[in-house]
Design a protein around this motif. Structure first.
Motif, PDB file in Angstrom:
ATOM      1  N   UNK A  83      45.643  52.799  55.005  1.00  0.00           N
ATOM      2  CA  UNK A  83      45.536  51.815  56.096  1.00  0.00           C
ATOM      3  C   UNK A  83      46.785  51.715  56.974  1.00  0.00           C
ATOM      4  N   UNK A  84      46.541  51.466  58.243  1.00  0.00           N
ATOM      5  CA  UNK A  84      47.586  51.138  59.210  1.00  0.00           C
ATOM      6  C   UNK A  84      47.398  49.673  59.596  1.00  0.00           C
ATOM      7  N   UNK A  85      48.446  48.882  59.392  1.00  0.00           N
ATOM      8  CA  UNK A  85      48.395  47.454  59.686  1.00  0.00           C
ATOM      9  C   UNK A  85      49.203  47.188  60.951  1.00  0.00           C
ATOM     10  N   UNK A  86      48.581  46.508  61.897  1.00  0.00           N
ATOM     11  CA  UNK A  86      49.256  46.099  63.130  1.00  0.00           C
ATOM     12  C   UNK A  86      49.662  44.633  63.018  1.00  0.00           C
ATOM     13  N   UNK A  87      50.908  44.353  63.351  1.00  0.00           N
ATOM     14  CA  UNK A  87      51.459  43.012  63.190  1.00  0.00           C
ATOM     15  C   UNK A  87      50.665  41.975  63.970  1.00  0.00           C
ATOM     16  N   UNK A  88      50.566  40.776  63.407  1.00  0.00           N
ATOM     17  CA  UNK A  88      49.829  39.689  64.038  1.00  0.00           C
ATOM     18  C   UNK A  88      50.620  39.020  65.142  1.00  0.00           C
ATOM     19  N   UNK A  89      49.997  38.044  65.808  1.00  0.00           N
ATOM     20  CA  UNK A  89      50.641  37.316  66.890  1.00  0.00           C
ATOM     21  C   UNK A  89      49.676  37.030  68.022  1.00  0.00           C
ATOM     22  N   UNK A  90      50.140  37.251  69.230  1.00  0.00           N
ATOM     23  CA  UNK A  90      49.291  37.022  70.400  1.00  0.00           C
ATOM     24  C   UNK A  90      49.269  38.227  71.307  1.00  0.00           C
ATOM     25  N   UNK A  91      49.195  39.431  70.715  1.00  0.00           N
ATOM     26  CA  UNK A  91      49.286  40.657  71.516  1.00  0.00           C
ATOM     27  C   UNK A  91      47.947  41.180  72.003  1.00  0.00           C
ATOM     28  N   UNK A  92      46.840  40.803  71.367  1.00  0.00           N
ATOM     29  CA  UNK A  92      45.542  41.338  71.769  1.00  0.00           C
ATOM     30  C   UNK A  92      45.065  40.572  73.003  1.00  0.00           C
ATOM     31  N   UNK A  93      45.060  41.250  74.130  1.00  0.00           N
ATOM     32  CA  UNK A  93      44.690  40.625  75.400  1.00  0.00           C
ATOM     33  C   UNK A  93      45.454  41.262  76.535  1.00  0.00           C
ATOM     34  N   UNK A  94      45.324  40.699  77.706  1.00  0.00           N
ATOM     35  CA  UNK A  94      45.996  41.268  78.873  1.00  0.00           C
ATOM     36  C   UNK A  94      47.224  40.470  79.292  1.00  0.00           C
ATOM     37  N   UNK A  95      47.669  39.536  78.434  1.00  0.00           N
ATOM     38  CA  UNK A  95      48.869  38.768  78.748  1.00  0.00           C
ATOM     39  C   UNK A  95      50.118  39.639  78.628  1.00  0.00           C
ATOM     40  N   UNK A  96      50.123  40.533  77.639  1.00  0.00           N
ATOM     41  CA  UNK A  96      51.244  41.443  77.397  1.00  0.00           C
ATOM     42  C   UNK A  96      50.691  42.865  77.413  1.00  0.00           C
ATOM     43  N   UNK A  97      50.488  43.456  78.595  1.00  0.00           N
ATOM     44  CA  UNK A  97      49.773  44.734  78.725  1.00  0.00           C
ATOM     45  C   UNK A  97      50.382  45.869  77.921  1.00  0.00           C
TER      46      UNK A  97
END
Length: 377
Positions: A83-97
């Motif tokens: 597995x590859x784990x991507x760190x959580x937060x608020x990155x999924x979206x277009x706020x931080x392209x």
């Protein structure tokens, strides 16, 4: 009572993440998307994720990287088909392209690896960007997207239904504050004055409504700032020039963190050396881990011992709760703070979601308590 509720929320987090099938059968993993910036909230998440994977899951983390310095060759050699784990937060979206581009690239490239995106808030304004993200994420045969609030979860059910979706609290609740700061150590971090902290965002997620002016009557009780590293304009280098990131690291660590702030550097150094062996080993195993642990220390120094935190930063609210400090949470312009608190408010009695108009009335009791405390002293 609040400690008990936080323990219940931590247990709920661990229980929720048990429903990620690929982590149940893995023998190692990669953890990428390290925060190469000064937002202390993302560093709290990073340290908590390491603790969760290594100590709770007992899962070796074979590779870690920030988006700018991620080597696909090394990543593939380190974890093969694990597995590859991507760190959580608020990155999924277009706020931080840029961060969204990195997530999409990883998901699109690693079809044979199970992928887990740890708890996120979703925010899309551009429909074409949403459609592209949904297409890429849903094409992956084994992708788990974890959401940290009910609004994001419902949004994902509408647009990312082809993924395995889970609702879970933020990963920062996996951070064992009592382990990092044993009894008495938090007290030594405390700020004797001023008693209140107004921690106000200065970036693109800041609240639409300016709220610091409404605190003017209580100016003598307040320290107004943002997360300290952002306030100090720490340097990170240019992502287009990888060598500059290494040079920036040297300048940041030697000049900005040590020479310009010698007392803080000394306190942080002693703290790192006094951590339990597994945390010391973590700090020594990667400069990324050491950076994030140092940022955790910075954040705790900023909030510990306050009588009140007023903020439009989600992780200031979360960390205040972990440290036993009451907080008044003003929503940022993406709406993620109030959505988060509406989802988990039963477990967070010290945190209140408020509007700017409500602040004056809500601050009076805290001001009276400050006056009574001053008289008793």
């Amino acid at each position: 009572m609040a400690k008990s509720q936080l323990a219940d929320l931590r247990s709920l987090l661990v229980k929720s993440l048990e429903a990620i099938p690929c982590l149940n059968h893995a023998h190692c993993c990669a953890l990428i998307n390290h925060p190469s910036h000064g937002n202390l909230g993302d560093h709290l998440i990073w340290a908590a994720q390491l603790h969760y994977l290594k100590q709770v899951r007992q899962l070796p983390v074979r590779y870690v990287a920030s988006p700018d310095l991620c080597s696909h060759r090394i990543l593939e050699r380190a974890v093969d088909d694990q597995p590859i784990v991507l760190s959580g937060g608020g990155q999924v979206g277009d706020q931080w392209p840029r961060l969204q581009d990195f997530i999409e690239h990883v998901v699109d490239r690693y079809r044979r690896n199970p992928i887990v995106i740890f708890p996120q808030s979703l925010y899309f304004q551009d429909r074409s960007r949403l459609q592209r993200a949904a297409s890429i994420l849903q094409r992956h045969p084994d992708l788990t997207l974890v959401l940290r609030d009910q609004v994001s979860f419902q949004f994902a059910q509408s647009h990312f239904s082809g993924c395995h979706l889970l609702l879970s609290p933020d990963m920062a609740f996996a951070l064992p504050i009592d382990e990092l700061f044993p009894a008495g150590q938090i007290g030594r971090l405390s700020h004797p004055s001023p008693p209140w902290l107004a921690l106000c965002r200065g970036d693109r997620e800041a609240s639409f409504t300016p709220w610091l002016p409404s605190l003017a009557p209580w100016r003598s009780l307040l320290e107004c700032t943002d997360w300290l590293p952002l306030e100090r304009h720490w340097i990170w280098g240019d992502r287009r020039l990888p060598l500059s990131r290494h040079v920036a690291t040297g300048v940041r660590e030697l000049l900005q963190r040590r020479l310009l702030m010698p007392h803080g550097a000394l306190v942080r150094h002693h703290w790192l050396r006094g951590l339990p062996p597994e945390w010391q080993q973590m700090a020594q195993s990667s400069s990324l881990h050491r950076l994030s642990l140092g940022m955790v220390h910075e954040a705790c120094r900023q909030i510990a011992g306050r009588q009140l935190v007023i903020t439009d930063r989600l992780h200031a609210v979360i960390l205040a709760s972990l440290l036993g400090v009451p907080s008044l949470a003003i929503d940022n312009h993406t709406g993620k703070i109030h959505s988060f608190l509406q989802t988990w408010s039963s477990w967070l009695p010290l945190a209140d979601a408020v509007t700017v108009d409500q602040l004056p009335q809500l601050l009076e009791p805290f001001a009276d308590a400050c006056s009574e405390r001053a008289i008793s002293l």
